[in-house]
Motif scaffolding. Structure first.
Motif, PDB file in Angstrom:
ATOM      1  N   GLN B  39      11.635 132.900 -42.921  1.00 16.55           N
ATOM      2  CA  GLN B  39      10.721 132.089 -43.734  1.00 16.55           C
ATOM      3  C   GLN B  39      10.471 130.746 -43.065  1.00 16.55           C
ATOM      4  O   GLN B  39      11.298 130.278 -42.297  1.00 16.55           O
ATOM      5  CB  GLN B  39      11.348 131.818 -45.100  1.00 16.55           C
ATOM      6  N   SER B  40       9.327 130.139 -43.403  1.00 14.77           N
ATOM      7  CA  SER B  40       9.100 128.775 -42.933  1.00 14.77           C
ATOM      8  C   SER B  40       9.989 127.859 -43.767  1.00 14.77           C
ATOM      9  O   SER B  40      10.330 128.175 -44.909  1.00 14.77           O
ATOM     10  CB  SER B  40       7.640 128.386 -43.086  1.00 14.77           C
ATOM     11  N   CYS B  41      10.367 126.738 -43.180  1.00  9.59           N
ATOM     12  CA  CYS B  41      11.244 125.809 -43.895  1.00  9.59           C
ATOM     13  C   CYS B  41      10.625 125.425 -45.236  1.00  9.59           C
ATOM     14  O   CYS B  41      11.305 125.357 -46.254  1.00  9.59           O
ATOM     15  CB  CYS B  41      11.488 124.556 -43.052  1.00  9.59           C
ATOM     16  N   GLY B  42       9.302 125.213 -45.220  1.00 11.46           N
ATOM     17  CA  GLY B  42       8.612 124.828 -46.446  1.00 11.46           C
ATOM     18  C   GLY B  42       8.682 125.901 -47.524  1.00 11.46           C
ATOM     19  O   GLY B  42       8.881 125.601 -48.702  1.00 11.46           O
ATOM     20  N   LYS B  50      13.612 115.238 -47.127  1.00  9.82           N
ATOM     21  CA  LYS B  50      13.307 116.039 -45.939  1.00  9.82           C
ATOM     22  C   LYS B  50      14.358 115.810 -44.833  1.00  9.82           C
ATOM     23  O   LYS B  50      14.751 116.738 -44.132  1.00  9.82           O
ATOM     24  CB  LYS B  50      11.911 115.677 -45.430  1.00  9.82           C
ATOM     25  N   THR B  68      15.568 129.177 -35.088  1.00 12.70           N
ATOM     26  CA  THR B  68      14.318 128.542 -35.490  1.00 12.70           C
ATOM     27  C   THR B  68      13.240 128.886 -34.480  1.00 12.70           C
ATOM     28  O   THR B  68      13.445 128.759 -33.278  1.00 12.70           O
ATOM     29  CB  THR B  68      14.503 127.007 -35.538  1.00 12.70           C
ATOM     30  N   GLU B  71       6.089 127.908 -34.835  1.00  8.17           N
ATOM     31  CA  GLU B  71       4.804 128.602 -34.893  1.00  8.17           C
ATOM     32  C   GLU B  71       3.772 127.597 -35.358  1.00  8.17           C
ATOM     33  O   GLU B  71       3.726 127.257 -36.548  1.00  8.17           O
ATOM     34  CB  GLU B  71       4.903 129.786 -35.857  1.00  8.17           C
ATOM     35  N   THR B  73       2.445 124.412 -36.454  1.00  6.76           N
ATOM     36  CA  THR B  73       3.101 123.209 -36.999  1.00  6.76           C
ATOM     37  C   THR B  73       4.302 123.587 -37.859  1.00  6.76           C
ATOM     38  O   THR B  73       4.953 122.727 -38.439  1.00  6.76           O
ATOM     39  CB  THR B  73       2.122 122.394 -37.863  1.00  6.76           C
ATOM     40  N   GLN B  74       4.568 124.883 -37.943  1.00  7.45           N
ATOM     41  CA  GLN B  74       5.657 125.316 -38.826  1.00  7.45           C
ATOM     42  C   GLN B  74       6.900 125.705 -38.054  1.00  7.45           C
ATOM     43  O   GLN B  74       6.829 126.141 -36.910  1.00  7.45           O
ATOM     44  CB  GLN B  74       5.193 126.531 -39.630  1.00  7.45           C
ATOM     45  N   ARG B  75       8.012 125.555 -38.727  1.00 10.61           N
ATOM     46  CA  ARG B  75       9.264 126.093 -38.187  1.00 10.61           C
ATOM     47  C   ARG B  75       9.684 127.262 -39.060  1.00 10.61           C
ATOM     48  O   ARG B  75       9.830 127.107 -40.277  1.00 10.61           O
ATOM     49  CB  ARG B  75      10.351 125.022 -38.218  1.00 10.61           C
ATOM     50  N   CYS B  76       9.858 128.401 -38.413  1.00 15.89           N
ATOM     51  CA  CYS B  76      10.263 129.593 -39.158  1.00 15.89           C
ATOM     52  C   CYS B  76      11.729 129.877 -38.847  1.00 15.89           C
ATOM     53  O   CYS B  76      12.113 129.954 -37.679  1.00 15.89           O
ATOM     54  CB  CYS B  76       9.397 130.777 -38.755  1.00 15.89           C
TER      55      CYS B  76
END
Lengths: 109, 109
Positions: B39-42, B50, B68, B71, B73-76
């Motif tokens: 999953q993305s951190c968000g 944060k 980690t 991808e 701007t996201q971190r999955c």
């Protein structure tokens, strides 16, 4: 006689138990106790300053991993197997098994 | 692009992994990842500052518990199940099972 604090089952928590196990010396203490049952602190034959070892015994006791019985001038310690297995079934076995795992042991050679 | 540090199997150790798991928020992260996969951190939808969450992700990553993937701007993030099971077989299952253990859950009510 000084009474040593031991947490009740209600006071024990998984993060605290995992923290108590997150140190190589404390893991070594737990492994020796698992192999040989109750022992006096001296009989464990650990190297290192006495104050450091006392600290490790205290962290293990206050998390609920071990219990300490005072007998004369000695402190006898043992794993709280029944309590740990009631709350965290299989956890201690998995930790001890991991310590002895061939893949892990080979990497650490 | 910044490269994030991930320990190799040789660099991973049982005390470090147990330490990474010895925190209620980090245990919560691991449980959510175990239930839902990467999953993305968000998307984990965790509450808290944060910077605190970043710290927890870092501790989990640097111990080898999670990986980690960047991808855009996201971190999955996901659990390094294969690596953990190779080194510490049964450990993560025992931890997750303990979290959900009825006896433990009842005490914490």
């Amino acid at each position: 006689m000084r009474t040593l604090y031991h947490p009740s089952l209600q006071e024990m928590s998984l993060p605290t138990v995992l923290y108590a196990l997150s140190d190589p010396i404390r893991l070594d203490i737990v492994r020796r106790l698992a192999e040989n049952g109750e022992q006096s602190c001296g009989a464990l034959n650990l190297s290192g300053p006495k104050s450091t070892l006392s600290h490790h015994f205290k962290v293990l006791r206050e998390s609920g991993v071990i219990q300490t019985r005072i007998e004369g001038t000695q402190r006898c310690i043992s794993i709280r197997n029944k309590d740990l297995n009631a709350l965290f079934p299989g956890l201690l076995d998995a930790v001890l098994h991991s310590l002895d795992n061939k893949n892990y042991a080979e990497l650490k050679k």
